[in-house]
Each structure stands twice: as structure tokens, then as C-alpha cells.
Motif scaffolding. Structure first.
Motif, PDB file in Angstrom:
ATOM      1  N   VAL B  82       1.566   3.263  12.040  1.00  0.00           N
ATOM      2  CA  VAL B  82       1.050   1.893  11.929  1.00  0.00           C
ATOM      3  C   VAL B  82       0.131   1.776  10.726  1.00  0.00           C
ATOM      4  N   VAL B  83      -0.800   2.710  10.614  1.00  0.00           N
ATOM      5  CA  VAL B  83      -1.808   2.578   9.570  1.00  0.00           C
ATOM      6  C   VAL B  83      -1.178   2.723   8.187  1.00  0.00           C
ATOM      7  N   VAL B  84      -0.289   3.708   8.013  1.00  0.00           N
ATOM      8  CA  VAL B  84       0.319   3.886   6.700  1.00  0.00           C
ATOM      9  C   VAL B  84       1.173   2.674   6.327  1.00  0.00           C
ATOM     10  N   SER B  85       2.049   2.245   7.246  1.00  0.00           N
ATOM     11  CA  SER B  85       2.923   1.128   6.879  1.00  0.00           C
ATOM     12  C   SER B  85       2.125  -0.165   6.701  1.00  0.00           C
ATOM     13  N   ALA B 147       1.756  -3.239  16.881  1.00  0.00           N
ATOM     14  CA  ALA B 147       0.402  -3.071  16.335  1.00  0.00           C
ATOM     15  C   ALA B 147       0.305  -3.557  14.896  1.00  0.00           C
ATOM     16  N   ILE B 148       1.437  -3.712  14.220  1.00  0.00           N
ATOM     17  CA  ILE B 148       1.393  -4.035  12.793  1.00  0.00           C
ATOM     18  C   ILE B 148       0.684  -5.357  12.479  1.00  0.00           C
ATOM     19  N   PRO B 149       0.972  -6.471  13.177  1.00  0.00           N
ATOM     20  CA  PRO B 149       0.338  -7.737  12.765  1.00  0.00           C
ATOM     21  C   PRO B 149      -1.190  -7.687  12.717  1.00  0.00           C
ATOM     22  N   ILE B 150      -1.817  -7.248  13.789  1.00  0.00           N
ATOM     23  CA  ILE B 150      -3.282  -7.243  13.808  1.00  0.00           C
ATOM     24  C   ILE B 150      -3.837  -6.228  12.802  1.00  0.00           C
ATOM     25  N   THR B 151      -3.135  -5.087  12.652  1.00  0.00           N
ATOM     26  CA  THR B 151      -3.585  -4.081  11.697  1.00  0.00           C
ATOM     27  C   THR B 151      -3.525  -4.619  10.276  1.00  0.00           C
ATOM     28  N   VAL B 152      -2.436  -5.300   9.947  1.00  0.00           N
ATOM     29  CA  VAL B 152      -2.306  -5.878   8.605  1.00  0.00           C
ATOM     30  C   VAL B 152      -3.409  -6.914   8.375  1.00  0.00           C
ATOM     31  N   LEU B 153      -3.672  -7.738   9.391  1.00  0.00           N
ATOM     32  CA  LEU B 153      -4.704  -8.770   9.231  1.00  0.00           C
ATOM     33  C   LEU B 153      -6.062  -8.141   8.902  1.00  0.00           C
ATOM     34  N   ILE B 154      -6.418  -7.114   9.649  1.00  0.00           N
ATOM     35  CA  ILE B 154      -7.732  -6.499   9.445  1.00  0.00           C
ATOM     36  C   ILE B 154      -7.796  -5.815   8.078  1.00  0.00           C
TER      37      ILE B 154
END
Lengths: 319, 273
Positions: B82-85, B147-154
Motif C-alpha cells: 500500500v505504502v509503496v504504490s 487502503a489505497i484511497p485514504i493513504t494517497v489522500l494523506i
């Protein structure tokens, strides 16, 4: 900045106004230093395959009959008709609405007051805050299992104190189970929301309270005239999470009551799971899923609209 | 002002809430060290006549460590992916103005508003079709996507604050995209990566619905599901069930003691900014 945000416009003629030229060269520089699009690929691929595709899939499946094993076959509006004629699902809709409303009524004031309390820098409040956090250490599964034991009619709380009102079949009585669930949900989620409010209250400038004190405002008036209006965005965020959260809430209820006794706590997400994975009626279960998604999406977009448009701006001003 | 006029009502209410919070937790702790025979005969909130670690031994002998290892594997792989992508995507979204970059940003923003858990039925179908049913990958792949949407937003919110000149000076040196990412973006974004990583890890670590629907065998069982299974298996051994509950919360407790601030900012990531 606005000029730089739009893509470099196609400029047919060279060298018009000098200001225009410099804007163009700035745009060109940032384009040259920008990373290429392939770096978007992993995130788009994951999200596309395992989120967007299922999102489309759930709409498609709501028009199919499928038992979870064989091949889905087209069934038109059969599932939709059956869902809206099924008294269990209609009851689940009512319960979901009730649960969303009631757990909001319980959680919102509690979280708001606790957050304000926790924002104080008194020693005892900081010590309390450390302990208030503890429910967040447990997963929903862990919380559910612990409360199931604690609320056991034979070996739990009912035997701890010599008090009649505690001697209840908390989770086994059709009239009580629903309210017991709201209490357990509040126990498990209020700590999170009060953290949001604590952070929100601590961002309110002290000078505003000082001014209010000079004006002779007491504690209660300060709360309503300073704290509450200043927390507007925290309230929207927290309320959205609370409402959409309880709309789609599954884990705790599944473990504590499994929807029972009877159908007394069978809310929509549970109804979706039981219809799909216990009764193997994936079509109707997909219809319920579509309803959940639509209501959740409308709710969070609607709440965002209430304050959303100016949210970014004011946050940037505060920063 | 405050010291001269202490808020008595507030203090009392705060204390009442403290009791509400602590009684169930006290119950979990005290029951997990209560002898099994004691459980059926004594007051559930009393201090046991003798303490025992037998419930913990029993849980550990019943494959707890395997479930724990499964949970660790799923959580670590998911969070790294998640974090890398998401960081790569956020880097493009912040730095690039192509149509695809802007489209992706809108797409992920919309993704936050959708209650994705409700798509579990097609996910089940997809996982079965891919031949991944009852594997740990069945849990990892959709968890990453969710998890990607919220991670990308932050991460985009964070990267936006990085001065443009930093990127530009690196490009002048002729760094490639990947070099830029490794040598500049990743180190710069580290604080945000830690915060959002904790948030994502907790979501996956505590997740229940995916394991319930997408796995079946005890070899693929993760912790939250194992608690449920223990509850079904150890029907007469509640102390052992609650010992498992305690053990499952242990890693987060360690994190709470070691880095309270980090954990809290991780939990409220993106919501309290």
C-alpha cells in the motif's frame, strides 16, 4: 498558481506578451521535472481490480441468480423484487436506520464532551486520557468476544453485583439485545472519536477563550460560543465516520449476536452476509450491498457538501 | 481561572467514563489469569484466590503462534504494498499535471466515500476465479486496494508542502524517476509514511470480514478470526478465550507504550488534520 495548475495551453503563436512567455516556461520546467505516469500504475491496478471491478460487479450481480458455487445466471429484476418483498430485509433496513440514529445520539455528545475534557492540560485529565485509549487496543473481534463473556447471563456481570437490574440476559433478550449492542459499539468507538475532538479543541487559539473570559462568559457559554463553532470541521468529519460507520457495521454485531435473538439485531450488513454466505442467495445479497453503498455514498457526500466546499481553504488558512 | 474554579461536574463525568472503560478491561485481565475451575464458581469481577498462566499456555499450545505469524505476514506485505504504490501515485499526483494524474486523484478521493466492504460478494467471486480462495493472498490483495484511497489522500496532502525547488534541483542532476523516488520522495515523506503505515496496519491487523469470507482452513487463519474460532472451540474455557484476546492486543499495547504519540496520530491519520 492557478495558471500553473491547468495543463500548458496549446499556444499557436510565439512570443506574445512577456508575462505569458514566462508563465509558459515555468509550466514547461515543471512538466520536465514531473515524474512519468507509469508510477501511477501499481496503485491504479490494485484499486481498479480489487475495488472498482467489485464495485461494478456488485451492481451486475444484483441482476443475477447465483448460489455462490456455480455460474451466475441472468435473472433481471428478480432479486430486487424479492429483496423489497422480504420482511426480514425490510426489518433490517428499519433496524439499520434505528441503529445509525441511536448510536449517533449516544456517541456524538459523549465524544464531544470527552474530547473537550481530554483537551485540558490538567494532570488528572492527561492520566485519564491515557486510560481512555485502552479500548482501541482491541480489535472488533476481541471486543465482541470479551463482551460476550462479560454479558453472559450465567457467569458474567449478572453475578458480579447483587443488583436486580444487572441480572439480565443482555444479548439473549429480543428487547434488550439491540440496546446492548449500541452500548458496546459506543464503548468501542467513542475513544476514537474523542481523540478527534481532543485534537480539534487543542487547535482552538487560546486567545479566543481569553477574550470570552474578559467578556464575562462562563464555562458553559464558552463551550457553546467558542468551542462548538470552532469544532465545525471536526464535527462534520467525526459525524460522517460515525454515521457511515454504523451503517456498514458488521464485525461486533456478528460476533455478539449473529443477528439474533430471532432477527432482533439483524442489521443490513449482517443481512447481506447471512443472505449471501449462509443462505447462498448472492443475487439478493448483492441488492442489499448496492443499497448499502448507495446510502453510504449519499450520506458522506451529503455531509461533505454541508461544509466540504470551503473545508480545504479554511484548513489552509489555519496552517 | 481554571485552578480557582475547578470543573467538578466535568471531573465527575470523566471519572464515570473511566469506570465504564476500565471495568470490561479489568474483567478481561482478571479472567485471563483465573483458574478454570474458579471461573464457574466465583464472582466474575472478584480477585481470584490464586493466579495462573495456564490459560495462556493453553492458547499458545493451540496454534496461537501460527495465527499470529499469519497476521504479521498479511499485515506487513499489505502495508508495504500500500505504502509503496500509494507514495508513487501521490508523487505523480502532486508533481504532474497530466490528465491521468488528475483523473487518478479524483478517483481515489471518490474511493474514500464508498463503503467498499459492501463489495465483498464480487470480491469473493473474483478471488475464487483467481484460484486464491483460502490463501493469505486472498486477504492481501483486496486489503491493499481498499487502503489505497485514504493513504494517497494523506500522502498527497503531505507531499504538497514540499518545496518545488527540492525536486527541481534533483532533476537538474539528471536523476531518473526511480532515483528521485528512492533518494528524495521516500526520505522526505518518512513521517507521513510512518503515520499512514500505522493506520493501514491497524486496519489490516484488526480486519475480520475478509478472513471470514475469503479463508476457510485453520492453516490460513489470522488473529481476529482465531479469536472467534477459539470461542467456538473452548466453550467451557473462557479464561483461555480471554487470554487469547489479551495476547492479540499485546502488539498494539507495546506500540502504545513505546510510541503513544505515533500510534494516536496513526489512528486518527487524515481525520484530525
Amino acid at each position: 498558481m492557478t495558471a500553473a495548475q491547468s495543463p500548458a495551453p496549446p499556444v499557436p503563436r510565439e512570443g506574445r506578451a512577456p508575462s505569458r512567455g514566462s508563465a509558459r516556461s515555468r509550466a514547461r520546467t515543471s512538466l520536465r521535472t514531473a515524474p512519468s505516469n507509469w508510477m501511477l500504475a501499481p496503485a491504479l491496478a490494485f484499486f481498479g481490480i480489487f475495488a472498482l471491478l467489485p464495485l461494478a460487479g456488485v451492481v451486475v450481480l444484483s441482476f443475477f441468480a447465483w448460489d455462490g458455487l456455480g455460474t451466475p445466471s441472468f435473472a433481471g429484476f428478480d432479486a430486487w423484487v424479492s429483496v423489497f418483498q422480504n420482511p426480514v430485509t425490510l426489518n433490517a433496513m428499519k433496524l439499520t436506520f434505528l441503529m445509525t440514529a441511536l448510536s449517533f445520539v449516544v456517541q456524538f455528545p459523549l465524544s464531544l464532551l470527552l474530547g473537550t475534557f481530554m483537551a485540558g492540560h490538567q494532570r488528572y485529565r492527561e492520566a485519564f486520557s491515557v486510560l481512555y485509549f485502552l479500548p482501541l487496543l482491541f480489535s472488533a473481534a476481541a471486543t465482541g468476544i470479551a463482551f460476550k463473556a462479560l454479558l453472559d447471563p450465567n457467569f458474567g456481570l449478572s453475578r458480579a453485583f447483587d443488583a436486580d437490574f444487572l441480572r439480565q440476559d443482555w444479548l439473549g433478550s429480543p428487547n434488550l439485545a439491540f440496546y446492548t449492542l449500541i452500548m458496546v459499539i459506543s464503548w468501542s468507538f467513542v475513544p476514537f472519536h474523542s481523540l478527534l475532538y481532543q485534537a480539534g479543541v487543542r487547535q482552538i487559539p487560546k486567545s479566543m477563550y481569553e477574550a470570552a473570559t474578559l467578556d464575562g462568559a462562563g464555562r458553559t457559554r464558552q463551550f457553546f460560543n467558542v468551542t462548538l463553532p470552532q469544532l465545525k470541521y471536526t464535527i462534520v468529519t467525526s459525524s460522517t465516520l460515525m454515521l457511515v460507520g454504523s451503517l456498514t457495521y458488521f464485525d461486533l454485531i456478528f460476533i455478539l449476536t449473529g443477528g439474533g435473538p430471532g432477527n432482533a439485531t439483524r442489521v443490513l450488513p449482517l443481512d447481506m452476509y447471512l443472505t449471501g454466505f449462509r443462505s447462498y442467495q448472492m443475487g439478493p445479497a448483492s441488492v442489499i450491498a448496492v443499497i448499502l453503498i448507495a446510502v453510504g455514498l449519499l450520506l458522506s457526500l451529503g455531509l461533505n457538501k454541508v461544509s466540504g466546499a470551503d473545508k480545504m481553504e479554511s484548513q489552509m488558512e489555519g496552517a | 481561572m481554571r485552578t480557582r474554579n475547578p470543573n467538578v461536574v466535568g471531573g465527575l463525568l470523566g471519572f464515570a467514563w473511566l469506570l465504564v472503560i476500565l471495568v470490561p478491561i479489568y474483567y478481561i485481565v482478571i479472567t485471563s489469569i483465573r483458574p478454570r475451575e474458579d471461573y464457574f464458581s466465583s464472582n466474575p469481577l472478584s480477585i481470584p484466590s490464586e493466579f495462573t498462566l495456564e490459560p495462556f499456555r493453553y492458547v499458545l499450545e493451540n496454534d496461537f503462534l501460527r495465527y499470529f505469524a499469519n497476521s504479521v505476514f498479511v499485515t506487513v506485505v499489505t502495508v508495504v504494498a500500500v505504502v509503496v504504490s500509494s507514495l508513487m501515485a501521490s508523487y505523480v499526483i502532486v508533481r504532474s499535471r497530466t490528465r491521468l494524474a488528475r483523473f487518478s486523484q479524483k478517483l481515489f478521493l471518490m474511493g474514500i466515500a464508498i463503503p467498499l466492504q459492501a463489495t465483498i460478494i464480487p470480491i469473493y467471486y473474483l478471488i475464487v476465479q483467481l484460484g486464491l480462495y483460502d490463501t493469505l493472498w486472498a486477504l492481501i490483495l483486496p486489503s491493499v486496494a481498499f487502503a489505497i484511497p485514504i493513504t494517497v489522500l494523506i500522502l498527497t496532502n503531505f507531499l504538497r508542502d514540499v518545496p518545488k525547488e527540492l525536486y527541481e534541483s534533483m532533476t537538474v542532476d539528471g536523476a531518473t524517476d526511480l532515483q528521485m523516488f528512492r533518494r528524495l520522495v521516500l526520505p522526505l515523506a518518512k513521517p507521513a509514511v510512518v503515520t499512514v503505515g500505522i493506520y493501514d496496519a491497524l486496519q489490516v491487523w484488526n480486519g475480520f470480514l475478509f478472513p471470514l469470507v475469503l479463508t476457510q482452513s485453520s492453516e490460513m487463519r489470522v488473529l481476529p478470526l482465531s479469536l472467534w474460532a477459539y470461542q467456538g472451540e473452548f466453550t467451557t474455557n473462557i479464561p483461555a478465550v480471554l487470554a487469547a484476546v489479551m495476547l492479540s492486543a499485546l502488539p498494539i499495547l507495546v506500540l502504545y507504550i513505546a510510541g503513544r504519540r505515533q500510534l494516536i496520530s496513526g489512528l486518527t491519520a487524515g481525520f484530525s488534520k
